[in-house]
Design a protein around this motif. Structure first.
Motif, PDB file in Angstrom:
ATOM      1  N   ALA A 288       0.832  -1.213   0.000  1.00 46.47           N
ATOM      2  CA  ALA A 288       0.000   0.000   0.000  1.00 46.47           C
ATOM      3  C   ALA A 288       0.861   1.255   0.000  1.00 46.47           C
ATOM      4  N   ALA A 289       1.934   1.254   0.786  1.00 41.71           N
ATOM      5  CA  ALA A 289       2.812   2.428   0.856  1.00 41.71           C
ATOM      6  C   ALA A 289       3.501   2.673  -0.477  1.00 41.71           C
ATOM      7  N   ALA A 290       4.039   1.606  -1.103  1.00 49.61           N
ATOM      8  CA  ALA A 290       4.716   1.758  -2.388  1.00 49.61           C
ATOM      9  C   ALA A 290       3.751   2.265  -3.455  1.00 49.61           C
ATOM     10  N   SER A 291       2.559   1.688  -3.490  1.00 48.97           N
ATOM     11  CA  SER A 291       1.567   2.115  -4.481  1.00 48.97           C
ATOM     12  C   SER A 291       1.143   3.557  -4.252  1.00 48.97           C
ATOM     13  N   ALA A 292       0.980   3.950  -2.990  1.00 47.35           N
ATOM     14  CA  ALA A 292       0.558   5.312  -2.676  1.00 47.35           C
ATOM     15  C   ALA A 292       1.625   6.330  -3.057  1.00 47.35           C
ATOM     16  N   VAL A 293       2.901   5.989  -2.858  1.00 48.10           N
ATOM     17  CA  VAL A 293       3.991   6.902  -3.239  1.00 48.10           C
ATOM     18  C   VAL A 293       3.950   7.172  -4.738  1.00 48.10           C
ATOM     19  N   SER A 294       3.852   6.117  -5.541  1.00 45.35           N
ATOM     20  CA  SER A 294       3.841   6.297  -6.996  1.00 45.35           C
ATOM     21  C   SER A 294       2.560   6.976  -7.471  1.00 45.35           C
ATOM     22  N   LEU A 295       1.416   6.516  -6.968  1.00 45.31           N
ATOM     23  CA  LEU A 295       0.138   7.069  -7.407  1.00 45.31           C
ATOM     24  C   LEU A 295       0.017   8.544  -7.040  1.00 45.31           C
ATOM     25  N   SER A 296       0.386   8.893  -5.809  1.00 43.71           N
ATOM     26  CA  SER A 296       0.253  10.293  -5.378  1.00 43.71           C
ATOM     27  C   SER A 296       1.230  11.200  -6.120  1.00 43.71           C
ATOM     28  N   THR A 297       2.417  10.685  -6.439  1.00 38.09           N
ATOM     29  CA  THR A 297       3.378  11.498  -7.194  1.00 38.09           C
ATOM     30  C   THR A 297       2.851  11.797  -8.593  1.00 38.09           C
ATOM     31  N   ALA A 298       2.290  10.779  -9.254  1.00 33.22           N
ATOM     32  CA  ALA A 298       1.730  10.989 -10.589  1.00 33.22           C
ATOM     33  C   ALA A 298       0.534  11.941 -10.540  1.00 33.22           C
ATOM     34  N   ALA A 299      -0.356  11.728  -9.563  1.00 39.80           N
ATOM     35  CA  ALA A 299      -1.569  12.555  -9.468  1.00 39.80           C
ATOM     36  C   ALA A 299      -1.262  13.991  -9.069  1.00 39.80           C
ATOM     37  N   SER A 300      -0.158  14.193  -8.344  1.00 40.26           N
ATOM     38  CA  SER A 300       0.155  15.540  -7.850  1.00 40.26           C
ATOM     39  C   SER A 300       0.454  16.519  -8.980  1.00 40.26           C
ATOM     40  N   LEU A 301       0.812  16.028 -10.162  1.00 43.26           N
ATOM     41  CA  LEU A 301       0.989  16.922 -11.303  1.00 43.26           C
ATOM     42  C   LEU A 301      -0.273  17.747 -11.535  1.00 43.26           C
ATOM     43  N   PHE A 302      -1.431  17.109 -11.375  1.00 47.07           N
ATOM     44  CA  PHE A 302      -2.705  17.781 -11.612  1.00 47.07           C
ATOM     45  C   PHE A 302      -3.209  18.499 -10.359  1.00 47.07           C
ATOM     46  N   THR A 303      -3.071  17.853  -9.191  1.00 49.46           N
ATOM     47  CA  THR A 303      -3.608  18.467  -7.977  1.00 49.46           C
ATOM     48  C   THR A 303      -2.807  19.692  -7.554  1.00 49.46           C
ATOM     49  N   VAL A 304      -1.483  19.655  -7.729  1.00 48.38           N
ATOM     50  CA  VAL A 304      -0.679  20.832  -7.389  1.00 48.38           C
ATOM     51  C   VAL A 304      -1.054  22.008  -8.291  1.00 48.38           C
ATOM     52  N   THR A 305      -1.314  21.728  -9.565  1.00 51.48           N
ATOM     53  CA  THR A 305      -1.747  22.784 -10.478  1.00 51.48           C
ATOM     54  C   THR A 305      -3.043  23.419  -9.988  1.00 51.48           C
ATOM     55  N   ILE A 306      -3.966  22.578  -9.505  1.00 55.44           N
ATOM     56  CA  ILE A 306      -5.239  23.099  -8.985  1.00 55.44           C
ATOM     57  C   ILE A 306      -5.010  23.964  -7.751  1.00 55.44           C
ATOM     58  N   TRP A 307      -4.131  23.518  -6.856  1.00 57.61           N
ATOM     59  CA  TRP A 307      -3.862  24.311  -5.648  1.00 57.61           C
ATOM     60  C   TRP A 307      -3.166  25.620  -5.994  1.00 57.61           C
ATOM     61  N   PHE A 308      -2.290  25.605  -6.976  1.00 55.16           N
ATOM     62  CA  PHE A 308      -1.678  26.861  -7.423  1.00 55.16           C
ATOM     63  C   PHE A 308      -2.736  27.823  -7.973  1.00 55.16           C
ATOM     64  N   LEU A 309      -3.724  27.293  -8.681  1.00 47.32           N
ATOM     65  CA  LEU A 309      -4.811  28.127  -9.183  1.00 47.32           C
ATOM     66  C   LEU A 309      -5.608  28.722  -8.035  1.00 47.32           C
ATOM     67  N   ILE A 310      -5.921  27.899  -7.036  1.00 43.90           N
ATOM     68  CA  ILE A 310      -6.675  28.381  -5.874  1.00 43.90           C
ATOM     69  C   ILE A 310      -5.899  29.465  -5.132  1.00 43.90           C
ATOM     70  N   LEU A 311      -4.592  29.269  -5.005  1.00 46.18           N
ATOM     71  CA  LEU A 311      -3.755  30.243  -4.274  1.00 46.18           C
ATOM     72  C   LEU A 311      -3.434  31.471  -5.095  1.00 46.18           C
ATOM     73  N   GLY A 312      -3.695  31.414  -6.394  1.00 44.61           N
ATOM     74  CA  GLY A 312      -3.397  32.560  -7.242  1.00 44.61           C
ATOM     75  C   GLY A 312      -1.937  32.702  -7.578  1.00 44.61           C
ATOM     76  N   VAL A 313      -1.194  31.595  -7.576  1.00 37.61           N
ATOM     77  CA  VAL A 313       0.226  31.635  -7.919  1.00 37.61           C
ATOM     78  C   VAL A 313       0.372  32.015  -9.383  1.00 37.61           C
ATOM     79  N   SER A 314       1.177  33.023  -9.645  1.00 34.14           N
ATOM     80  CA  SER A 314       1.358  33.450 -11.028  1.00 34.14           C
ATOM     81  C   SER A 314       2.773  33.948 -11.275  1.00 34.14           C
TER      82      SER A 314
END
Length: 314
Positions: A288-314
C-alpha cells in the motif's frame, strides 16, 4: 485564467518533466539501479543540505518572530489525515494496528525534499525558502516520532532500542544537519564568501535537478503493484484533504501571506518515500505504501496545479 495557467505551467512543467525524464531513463535501462542509489545519496547527503545551509545563512528572517499560526495550521492538517488514514485502514480495509499506523503515516508524511523543495522554490523563490526549510526542520522528526510511538507503543511500550535508533537517525540526518548549520550561521552572522561561496553555489545549483531526476529513478523501483483501494484513499487524503484543511486554517490564523501559501503547497505534496521505508522496517503495509507513493506522485501533477490556481500563484 489562461495567463495564470501559463504561468503555473512554467513552474510545474519543468519539475515534473525532470521527474518523468528520470522515470523514463530508469524504465529504458539507460540509468541502472546503482545510478539511482548513487544520485539519491548525493542529493540527500550533500546537495540539498548545502542548498538549505546556504539559503538559511543568507535569508532574511521575519522581524516579528515565528508566526505560530503557520505551525498550527500545517500540523493540525497532518495529524488529522494521519488519524483518518489509520481509522480508514481499520474500518474500511480491516487492517491490523501496525498496518493502520503505516497507512496513517503515509497519508500525513509529505515528500519534502525531492518534490517540496524544487516546487516551492520554483513557485515562491527566496521568499518561500525560510518557511519551507523551517517546516522541513521539524516535519520529519515530529512525524517519525509519532509513527514510532504509535507502531511500537500499542503492545509493550516503546523500546529503548527503538528510541535510540530513532535518535541516531534524526541526529545524523543530513537534511537536519544542513538546517542546524544554516541556523547557527544565521545567528552568528556568518555568510560564506569567496571560493567557498562559489563552491557552495555550484553544489546548491545541482540540488533541484538532481533531486527530481532521482525521484523519477526511484519511482520505477516503487511501482503501483497492488492494494489499490488503500493507495487511492491515502492519495486522496494526502493531495486533497490535507491541503484543504491547511488552506482553511491559514485563512483564519495569523501569518504572512507567503508563509500561508507555502504551508498549503507543502501539505499538497505527494506521499514521501520515508513512508515506504518505514513500512519495510516494520514489514507491514509495504504494498500500500509503495503504491501510494507512486500514485500520489503521478496525481500531484494535476492536484498541485489546482492548488496553485486556488492560491493565485502566477
Amino acid at each position: 485564467m489562461l495567463a495564470q495557467l501559463g504561468a503555473i505551467a512554467l513552474v510545474v512543467a519543468p519539475v515534473f518533466g525532470l521527474i518523468g525524464l528520470g522515470f523514463i531513463a530508469s524504465l529504458s535501462g539507460h540509468l541502472r539501479e546503482r545510478a539511482a542509489e548513487g544520485l539519491s545519496e548525493y542529493v540527500f547527503g550533500l546537495a540539498v543540505p548545502v542548498l538549505i545551509f546556504k539559503t538559511l545563512a543568507e535569508a532574511q528572517l521575519p522581524q516579528e518572530g515565528q508566526p505560530w499560526g503557520y505551525w498550527i495550521a500545517y500540523f493540525t492538517g497532518a495529524f488529522l489525515v494521519f488519524a483518518l488514514g489509520m481509522v480508514a485502514a481499520k474500518r474500511l480495509f480491516g487492517r491490523g494496528h501496525l498496518e493502520s499506523v503505516i497507512q496513517g503515516f503515509t497519508s500525513g508524511q509529505a515528500n519534502t525534499v525531492f518534490v517540496g523543495v524544487p516546487l516551492i522554490l520554483q513557485a515562491f523563490g527566496p521568499e518561500g525558502a525560510v518557511p519551507l526549510f523551517l517546516l522541513i526542520a521539524i516535519h520529519l522528526p515530529i512525524m517519525m516520532v509519532l509513527a514510532t510511538v504509535l507502531a511500537e507503543g500499542a503492545a509493550a511500550g516503546v523500546s529503548l532500542a527503538s528510541l535510540r535508533r530513532l535518535g541516531r537517525m534524526l541526529a545524523f540526518n543530513p537534511i537536519l544537519l544542513g538546517i542546524y548549520a544554516g541556523g547557527i550561521a544565521k545567528l552568528a552572522g556568518y555568510v560564506p564568501g569567496g571560493v567557498l561561496k562559489q563552491t557552495l553555489d555550484m553544489l546548491a545549483a545541482s540540488a533541484v535537478p538532481c533531486a527530481l531526476v532521482s525521484l523519477g529513478l526511484a519511482l520505477h523501483r516503487y511501482p503501483i503493484r497492488g492494494d489499490i483501494g488503500p493507495a487511492v484513499l491515502i492519495t486522496t487524503l494526502k493531495l486533497g484533504v490535507h491541503p484543504a484543511i491547511v488552506y482553511a486554517l491559514t485563512r483564519v490564523l495569523p501569518m504572512p501571506p507567503v508563509w500561508a501559501d507555502v504551508a498549503v503547497v507543502f501539505a499538497a505534496m505527494p506521499c514521501g518515500i520515508n513512508a515506504y521505508l518505514l513500512a519495510q522496517r516494520y514489514k507491514a503495509g509495504v504494498t500500500a505504501a509503495a503504491s501510494a507513493v507512486s500514485l500520489s506522485t503521478a496525481a500531484s501533477l494535476f492536484t498541485v496545479t489546482i492548488w496553485f490556481l486556488i492560491l493565485g500563484v502566477s
